[in-house]
Write a protein that holds these residues in place. Structure first.
Motif, PDB file in Angstrom:
ATOM      1  N   THR A 105      -9.188 -29.242  27.965  1.00  0.00           N
ATOM      2  CA  THR A 105      -9.043 -30.466  27.173  1.00  0.00           C
ATOM      3  C   THR A 105     -10.033 -31.581  27.529  1.00  0.00           C
ATOM      4  N   PRO A 106     -10.278 -31.878  28.800  1.00  0.00           N
ATOM      5  CA  PRO A 106     -11.256 -32.941  29.075  1.00  0.00           C
ATOM      6  C   PRO A 106     -12.626 -32.631  28.474  1.00  0.00           C
ATOM      7  N   GLY A 107     -13.074 -31.394  28.622  1.00  0.00           N
ATOM      8  CA  GLY A 107     -14.369 -31.026  28.054  1.00  0.00           C
ATOM      9  C   GLY A 107     -14.351 -31.079  26.542  1.00  0.00           C
ATOM     10  N   MET A 108     -13.254 -30.614  25.948  1.00  0.00           N
ATOM     11  CA  MET A 108     -13.133 -30.677  24.482  1.00  0.00           C
ATOM     12  C   MET A 108     -13.192 -32.124  24.005  1.00  0.00           C
ATOM     13  N   MET A 109     -12.513 -32.997  24.709  1.00  0.00           N
ATOM     14  CA  MET A 109     -12.481 -34.393  24.272  1.00  0.00           C
ATOM     15  C   MET A 109     -13.855 -35.042  24.415  1.00  0.00           C
ATOM     16  N   MET A 110     -14.591 -34.703  25.464  1.00  0.00           N
ATOM     17  CA  MET A 110     -15.917 -35.300  25.617  1.00  0.00           C
ATOM     18  C   MET A 110     -16.874 -34.781  24.546  1.00  0.00           C
ATOM     19  N   THR A 111     -16.750 -33.506  24.224  1.00  0.00           N
ATOM     20  CA  THR A 111     -17.588 -32.963  23.152  1.00  0.00           C
ATOM     21  C   THR A 111     -17.187 -33.590  21.816  1.00  0.00           C
ATOM     22  N   GLY A 112     -15.886 -33.728  21.581  1.00  0.00           N
ATOM     23  CA  GLY A 112     -15.414 -34.359  20.346  1.00  0.00           C
ATOM     24  C   GLY A 112     -15.862 -35.807  20.259  1.00  0.00           C
ATOM     25  N   ASN A 119     -21.423 -38.320  14.083  1.00  0.00           N
ATOM     26  CA  ASN A 119     -20.960 -37.933  12.750  1.00  0.00           C
ATOM     27  C   ASN A 119     -19.511 -38.387  12.590  1.00  0.00           C
ATOM     28  N   PRO A 120     -19.290 -39.520  11.929  1.00  0.00           N
ATOM     29  CA  PRO A 120     -17.933 -40.082  11.866  1.00  0.00           C
ATOM     30  C   PRO A 120     -16.971 -39.291  10.984  1.00  0.00           C
ATOM     31  N   ASP A 121     -17.492 -38.393  10.169  1.00  0.00           N
ATOM     32  CA  ASP A 121     -16.605 -37.646   9.269  1.00  0.00           C
ATOM     33  C   ASP A 121     -17.002 -36.169   9.230  1.00  0.00           C
ATOM     34  N   PRO A 122     -16.847 -35.486  10.353  1.00  0.00           N
ATOM     35  CA  PRO A 122     -17.308 -34.095  10.403  1.00  0.00           C
ATOM     36  C   PRO A 122     -16.376 -33.158   9.634  1.00  0.00           C
ATOM     37  N   SER A 123     -16.973 -32.145   9.030  1.00  0.00           N
ATOM     38  CA  SER A 123     -16.192 -31.095   8.376  1.00  0.00           C
ATOM     39  C   SER A 123     -15.606 -30.170   9.440  1.00  0.00           C
ATOM     40  N   GLU A 124     -14.682 -29.309   9.008  1.00  0.00           N
ATOM     41  CA  GLU A 124     -14.134 -28.341   9.963  1.00  0.00           C
ATOM     42  C   GLU A 124     -15.254 -27.484  10.546  1.00  0.00           C
ATOM     43  N   ALA A 125     -16.191 -27.064   9.694  1.00  0.00           N
ATOM     44  CA  ALA A 125     -17.293 -26.218  10.181  1.00  0.00           C
ATOM     45  C   ALA A 125     -18.139 -26.970  11.208  1.00  0.00           C
ATOM     46  N   GLU A 126     -18.361 -28.256  10.958  1.00  0.00           N
ATOM     47  CA  GLU A 126     -19.171 -29.032  11.910  1.00  0.00           C
ATOM     48  C   GLU A 126     -18.431 -29.211  13.234  1.00  0.00           C
ATOM     49  N   ILE A 127     -17.121 -29.390  13.164  1.00  0.00           N
ATOM     50  CA  ILE A 127     -16.348 -29.509  14.411  1.00  0.00           C
ATOM     51  C   ILE A 127     -16.398 -28.183  15.165  1.00  0.00           C
ATOM     52  N   ARG A 128     -16.185 -27.097  14.455  1.00  0.00           N
ATOM     53  CA  ARG A 128     -16.206 -25.786  15.126  1.00  0.00           C
ATOM     54  C   ARG A 128     -17.579 -25.505  15.740  1.00  0.00           C
ATOM     55  N   HIS A 129     -18.622 -25.917  15.048  1.00  0.00           N
ATOM     56  CA  HIS A 129     -19.975 -25.731  15.608  1.00  0.00           C
ATOM     57  C   HIS A 129     -20.131 -26.578  16.880  1.00  0.00           C
ATOM     58  N   ALA A 130     -19.668 -27.832  16.802  1.00  0.00           N
ATOM     59  CA  ALA A 130     -19.830 -28.749  17.955  1.00  0.00           C
ATOM     60  C   ALA A 130     -19.106 -28.228  19.192  1.00  0.00           C
ATOM     61  N   ILE A 131     -17.926 -27.646  18.997  1.00  0.00           N
ATOM     62  CA  ILE A 131     -17.139 -27.200  20.163  1.00  0.00           C
ATOM     63  C   ILE A 131     -17.412 -25.739  20.522  1.00  0.00           C
ATOM     64  N   TYR A 141      -7.719 -22.794  18.718  1.00  0.00           N
ATOM     65  CA  TYR A 141      -8.645 -23.816  18.210  1.00  0.00           C
ATOM     66  C   TYR A 141      -8.142 -24.600  16.993  1.00  0.00           C
ATOM     67  N   VAL A 142      -7.135 -24.103  16.288  1.00  0.00           N
ATOM     68  CA  VAL A 142      -6.730 -24.770  15.043  1.00  0.00           C
ATOM     69  C   VAL A 142      -6.321 -26.212  15.320  1.00  0.00           C
ATOM     70  N   ASN A 143      -5.476 -26.422  16.316  1.00  0.00           N
ATOM     71  CA  ASN A 143      -5.019 -27.781  16.588  1.00  0.00           C
ATOM     72  C   ASN A 143      -6.104 -28.635  17.242  1.00  0.00           C
ATOM     73  N   ILE A 144      -7.054 -27.995  17.872  1.00  0.00           N
ATOM     74  CA  ILE A 144      -8.178 -28.768  18.429  1.00  0.00           C
ATOM     75  C   ILE A 144      -9.003 -29.347  17.279  1.00  0.00           C
ATOM     76  N   VAL A 145      -9.262 -28.525  16.278  1.00  0.00           N
ATOM     77  CA  VAL A 145     -10.001 -29.024  15.111  1.00  0.00           C
ATOM     78  C   VAL A 145      -9.210 -30.152  14.444  1.00  0.00           C
ATOM     79  N   LYS A 146      -7.899 -29.964  14.286  1.00  0.00           N
ATOM     80  CA  LYS A 146      -7.064 -31.027  13.694  1.00  0.00           C
ATOM     81  C   LYS A 146      -7.138 -32.297  14.529  1.00  0.00           C
ATOM     82  N   SER A 147      -7.161 -32.143  15.837  1.00  0.00           N
ATOM     83  CA  SER A 147      -7.196 -33.306  16.731  1.00  0.00           C
ATOM     84  C   SER A 147      -8.463 -34.118  16.526  1.00  0.00           C
TER      85      SER A 147
END
Ligand code: FES
Ligand code: FES
Length: 158
Positions: A105-112, A119-131, A141-147
């Motif tokens: 989670t700490p790493g996910m949050m820093m990447t997010g 990118n203030p309004d990333p798509s699901e694909a852009e979030i998945r690419h970023a993480i 990963y589903v709830n991480i993308v939602k987060s």
């Protein structure tokens, strides 16, 4: 082994120490500064649990030497909360249950966090690419993308 004095701005505060040339940034953060929110999952640049921001860009701190961060700015998960207020990325993970064991989670949050700065309004694909450099073995990963989307919406609204 040669020793070096380093001073790194960590979460807005200058922090100094003497380190060996081979000493990793993640060990400086955890062992010298006691900032154990940055996790070590693999030590081989695979898992992303150690992700911090170096001059605003996400890096895997198990792959950066402390001497490479000398004179630069580092932000860790401890730097997200300000004056008792959770950052929207933290609130997003809380509201959307973006974690189970919490190790990633700490790493996910820093990447997010870094993604939303760019990118203030990333798509699901852009979030998945970023993480894609951050592994989670619990959530699917589903709830991480939602987060991250929750955080993006909150940030835009604020
Ligand atoms: S501990 Fe750094 S990538 Fe896994
Ligand atoms: S919540 Fe367990 S590794 Fe992601």
């Amino acid at each position: 082994m040669a020793k070096h004095d380093v001073t790194i701005e960590v979460n807005g505060e200058a922090r100094s120490g003497e380190v060996e040339s081979r000493f990793l940034l993640v060990h400086f953060l955890r062992e010298v500064l006691g900032l154990t929110g940055t996790h070590i999952g693999c030590d081989t640049t695979h898992c992303g649990a150690c992700t911090v921001l170096l001059d605003g860009r996400p890096v895997k701190s198990c792959t950066v030497l402390a001497v490479q961060a000398d004179g630069r700015k580092v932000m860790t998960v401890e730097g997200l909360e300000q004056n008792g207020q959770l950052h929207p990325i933290q609130e997003g993970f809380y509201q959307e249950h973006g974690l189970q064991c919490g190790y990633c989670t700490p790493g996910m949050m820093m990447t997010g966090y870094a993604l939303l700065e760019d990118n203030p309004d990333p798509s699901e694909a852009e979030i998945r690419h970023a993480i894609s450099g951050n592994l989670c073995r619990c959530t699917g990963y589903v709830n991480i993308v939602k987060s991250v989307r929750h955080a993006a919406a909150a940030k835009r609204a604020s």
